[in-house]
Design a protein around this motif. Structure first.
Motif, mmCIF file in Angstrom:
data_model
loop_
_atom_site.group_PDB
_atom_site.id
_atom_site.type_symbol
_atom_site.label_atom_id
_atom_site.label_comp_id
_atom_site.label_asym_id
_atom_site.label_seq_id
_atom_site.Cartn_x
_atom_site.Cartn_y
_atom_site.Cartn_z
ATOM 1 N N THR A 178 0.838 -1.199 0.000
ATOM 2 C CA THR A 178 0.000 0.000 0.000
ATOM 3 C C THR A 178 0.872 1.248 0.000
ATOM 4 O O THR A 178 0.636 2.194 -0.763
ATOM 5 N N VAL A 179 1.884 1.259 0.864
ATOM 6 C CA VAL A 179 2.785 2.412 0.933
ATOM 7 C C VAL A 179 3.521 2.565 -0.396
ATOM 8 O O VAL A 179 3.620 3.674 -0.937
ATOM 9 N N ALA A 180 4.006 1.463 -0.940
ATOM 10 C CA ALA A 180 4.724 1.522 -2.217
ATOM 11 C C ALA A 180 3.819 2.049 -3.330
ATOM 12 O O ALA A 180 4.252 2.861 -4.158
ATOM 13 N N ALA A 181 2.569 1.603 -3.349
ATOM 14 C CA ALA A 181 1.630 2.082 -4.375
ATOM 15 C C ALA A 181 1.413 3.585 -4.264
ATOM 16 O O ALA A 181 1.354 4.288 -5.281
ATOM 17 N N SER A 182 1.325 4.081 -3.027
ATOM 18 C CA SER A 182 1.139 5.532 -2.860
ATOM 19 C C SER A 182 2.370 6.290 -3.342
ATOM 20 O O SER A 182 2.253 7.368 -3.926
ATOM 21 N N LEU A 183 3.543 5.725 -3.108
ATOM 22 C CA LEU A 183 4.784 6.378 -3.551
ATOM 23 C C LEU A 183 4.918 6.347 -5.071
ATOM 24 O O LEU A 183 5.344 7.342 -5.680
ATOM 25 N N VAL A 184 4.559 5.225 -5.680
ATOM 26 C CA VAL A 184 4.621 5.133 -7.150
ATOM 27 C C VAL A 184 3.662 6.141 -7.772
ATOM 28 O O VAL A 184 3.996 6.818 -8.749
ATOM 29 N N ASP A 185 2.478 6.245 -7.182
ATOM 30 C CA ASP A 185 1.502 7.218 -7.683
ATOM 31 C C ASP A 185 2.068 8.634 -7.584
ATOM 32 O O ASP A 185 1.970 9.416 -8.527
ATOM 33 N N ALA A 186 2.681 8.955 -6.449
ATOM 34 C CA ALA A 186 3.278 10.281 -6.273
ATOM 35 C C ALA A 186 4.450 10.492 -7.229
ATOM 36 O O ALA A 186 4.637 11.586 -7.771
ATOM 37 N N ALA A 187 5.234 9.447 -7.450
ATOM 38 C CA ALA A 187 6.388 9.555 -8.353
ATOM 39 C C ALA A 187 5.948 9.843 -9.787
ATOM 40 O O ALA A 187 6.683 10.475 -10.550
ATOM 41 N N ASP A 188 4.750 9.392 -10.124
ATOM 42 C CA ASP A 188 4.220 9.644 -11.467
ATOM 43 C C ASP A 188 3.605 11.033 -11.617
ATOM 44 O O ASP A 188 3.262 11.447 -12.712
#
Length: 137
Positions: A79-89
């Motif tokens: 979940t944390v990784a998904a939020s970071l990937v979304d922010a990175a995009d």
């Protein structure tokens, strides 16, 4: 996790927490004066600027989880990784990345801090076997 031949893997729950360590800590019955001292110690353990930064990062994570249908606590590493990937995009109007890499480290630290304070678990109990929470193997 020890994967050498002849070694049994450590028993874990479905989310990678060692067996016997529940995701919900049972709050002990302590005198109100002790609870107040604990709260004060936790509050003063970080500078005001860090507390504000962590609070903002936590609010951001809660908003992202609510918007995407995820649970905030306990925050699973995916979940944390998904939020970071979304922010990175996320890009600015000029096409540049909206967030610096160091910002992601701060967000992870904030989530880690809140997770630990609200569950009472230390790094070694969180998602053992992953380096995401700093626990390592």
């Amino acid at each position: 996790m020890d994967s050498r031949p002849g070694r049994a893997p450590a028993a874990t729950t479905g989310v990678g927490i060692p067996a016997g360590v529940g995701s919900v800590a049972v709050e002990p019955d302590i005198p109100p004066a002790v609870a107040k001292r604990i709260a004060s110690a936790v509050q003063s353990s970080r500078p005001e600027g860090t507390r504000k930064t962590y609070a903002a990062a936590w609010r951001r994570f809660i908003s992202w989880c609510e918007a995407n249908g995820h649970v905030t606590l306990p925050a699973h590493p995916i979940t944390v990784a998904a939020s970071l990937v979304d922010a990175a995009d996320t890009r600015t109007e000029s096409g540049e990345r909206a967030y610096a890499v160091a910002t992601f480290g701060t967000w992870i630290a904030a989530i880690n801090c809140v997770w630990g304070l609200r569950t009472g678990l230390t790094n070694r109990h969180r998602h053992r076997g992953t380096r995401f929470w700093g626990g390592g193997q």
